[in-house]
Design a protein around this motif. Structure first.
Motif, mmCIF file in Angstrom:
data_model
loop_
_atom_site.group_PDB
_atom_site.id
_atom_site.type_symbol
_atom_site.label_atom_id
_atom_site.label_comp_id
_atom_site.label_asym_id
_atom_site.label_seq_id
_atom_site.Cartn_x
_atom_site.Cartn_y
_atom_site.Cartn_z
ATOM 1 N N UNK A 127 30.209 64.351 31.459
ATOM 2 C CA UNK A 127 31.301 63.489 31.876
ATOM 3 C C UNK A 127 31.503 62.336 30.900
ATOM 4 N N UNK A 128 30.414 61.767 30.438
ATOM 5 C CA UNK A 128 30.516 60.654 29.499
ATOM 6 C C UNK A 128 31.171 61.088 28.194
ATOM 7 N N UNK A 129 30.757 62.230 27.687
ATOM 8 C CA UNK A 129 31.342 62.759 26.448
ATOM 9 C C UNK A 129 32.825 63.037 26.650
ATOM 10 N N UNK A 130 33.183 63.649 27.791
ATOM 11 C CA UNK A 130 34.583 64.001 28.044
ATOM 12 C C UNK A 130 35.461 62.764 28.179
ATOM 13 N N UNK A 131 35.008 61.772 28.922
ATOM 14 C CA UNK A 131 35.819 60.562 29.141
ATOM 15 C C UNK A 131 36.032 59.807 27.835
ATOM 16 N N UNK A 132 34.962 59.639 27.068
ATOM 17 C CA UNK A 132 35.110 58.903 25.802
ATOM 18 C C UNK A 132 35.958 59.685 24.810
ATOM 19 N N UNK A 133 35.878 61.019 24.846
ATOM 20 C CA UNK A 133 36.701 61.830 23.942
ATOM 21 C C UNK A 133 38.175 61.734 24.303
ATOM 22 N N UNK A 134 38.490 61.756 25.597
ATOM 23 C CA UNK A 134 39.885 61.633 26.012
ATOM 24 C C UNK A 134 40.445 60.262 25.654
ATOM 25 N N UNK A 135 39.657 59.219 25.876
ATOM 26 C CA UNK A 135 40.112 57.878 25.491
ATOM 27 C C UNK A 135 40.355 57.779 24.002
ATOM 28 N N UNK A 136 39.437 58.324 23.230
ATOM 29 C CA UNK A 136 39.572 58.327 21.779
ATOM 30 C C UNK A 136 40.802 59.115 21.348
ATOM 31 N N UNK A 137 41.045 60.235 21.993
ATOM 32 C CA UNK A 137 42.201 61.048 21.635
ATOM 33 C C UNK A 137 43.510 60.335 21.890
ATOM 34 N N UNK A 138 43.645 59.721 23.053
ATOM 35 C CA UNK A 138 44.940 59.163 23.434
ATOM 36 C C UNK A 138 45.266 57.850 22.733
ATOM 37 N N UNK A 139 44.290 57.170 22.151
ATOM 38 C CA UNK A 139 44.646 55.964 21.392
ATOM 39 C C UNK A 139 45.347 56.321 20.094
ATOM 40 N N UNK A 140 45.301 57.586 19.694
ATOM 41 C CA UNK A 140 45.916 57.972 18.428
ATOM 42 C C UNK A 140 47.417 58.236 18.545
#
Length: 252
Positions: free
Chosen positions: A178-191
């Motif tokens: 869950x931690x990996x998924x949440x941080x990856x989604x946040x990282x993706x959408x800031x782009x």
């Protein structure tokens, strides 16, 4: 890698993030005001002013996070994940990051075969590597600012935020997946650029896996720096920093 059982304090994290946001606003505003006062004709061109302001914003965020959460070894590890990693960890990080690119490339290829313009993601990459074409006409001083921001400050700040502060806070509260998924989604959408988001999410998943299995944010920082340098160099070689597409608000 066994994570510490001590929980990062939510109030301290919130204060640090608020301080980073305030530093970003103050730094960016100060840079714009100073540039317009000292060199009004130069600052009137947003293509010159914007890279300077963005670089100062990144530097201000990094400084604020390090001052608020990283003033001693214990807190650097607890809140930012800045722990030493082995050489093997860096090699494994590079391999996992490259695998994410290959997986994303396969996905884009399949979608493109179905008729979507997914193959244009590589043009988006070259546009990002050229700072939306600014590098082609930049003076040496401005080019230095852009390259320092793109190749050093952006990877440092993004990894400190997503694989540092956010990952450390979430990981003692949630499972690794869950931690990996949440941080990856946040990282993706800031782009912001829609076509680029799936690739950014794939890279975010790789970075989160690296953070989990090395126990260190230094590894994703280092690999992220290598990635950005590679994109800048390929953009120069393939397009002369004159990409075929133009971006608005594209991030790293």
């Amino acid at each position: 890698m066994t994570l510490t059982l001590e929980r990062p304090r939510g109030r301290r994290v919130l204060v640090a993030v608020a301080a980073a946001a305030a530093a970003a606003v103050a730094g960016g505003t100060g840079a714009a005001v100073a540039a317009r006062a000292l060199a009004p004709s130069w600052a009137a061109d947003l293509n010159q002013l914007a890279p300077l302001v963005v670089a100062v914003v990144y530097a201000a965020i990094a400084a604020a996070l390090l001052l608020a959460l990283g003033r001693d070894r214990h807190n650097r590890r607890l809140y930012l994940g800045l722990a030493p990693a082995s050489p093997a960890g860096y090699v494994r990080g590079m391999a996992v990051w490259a695998t994410a690119y290959l997986a994303a490339a396969a996905g884009y290829f399949i979608v493109a075969r179905l008729g979507a313009p997914a193959d244009q993601v590589w043009q988006v990459l070259w546009a990002i590597g050229a700072d939306d074409g600014r590098l082609a006409a930049a003076s040496p001083a401005l080019a230095a600012v852009i390259l320092i921001r793109a190749c050093l400050l952006a990877p440092l700040v993004e990894e400190l935020l997503f694989r540092g502060v956010l990952y450390s806070w979430l990981r003692v509260r949630l499972a690794a997946s869950w931690t990996i998924a949440i941080t990856a989604l946040g990282f993706g959408f800031i782009h912001q650029v829609p076509l680029f988001i799936p690739l950014a999410v794939a890279v975010g998943l790789a970075a989160g896996w690296i953070r989990e299995h090395t126990g260190s944010t230094w590894v994703p920082i280092a690999v992220h720096i290598v990635q950005n340098i590679t994109v800048v160099v390929l953009s120069l070689v393939l397009t002369g920093w004159q990409p075929a597409v133009s971006l608005t608000g594209a991030g790293w």
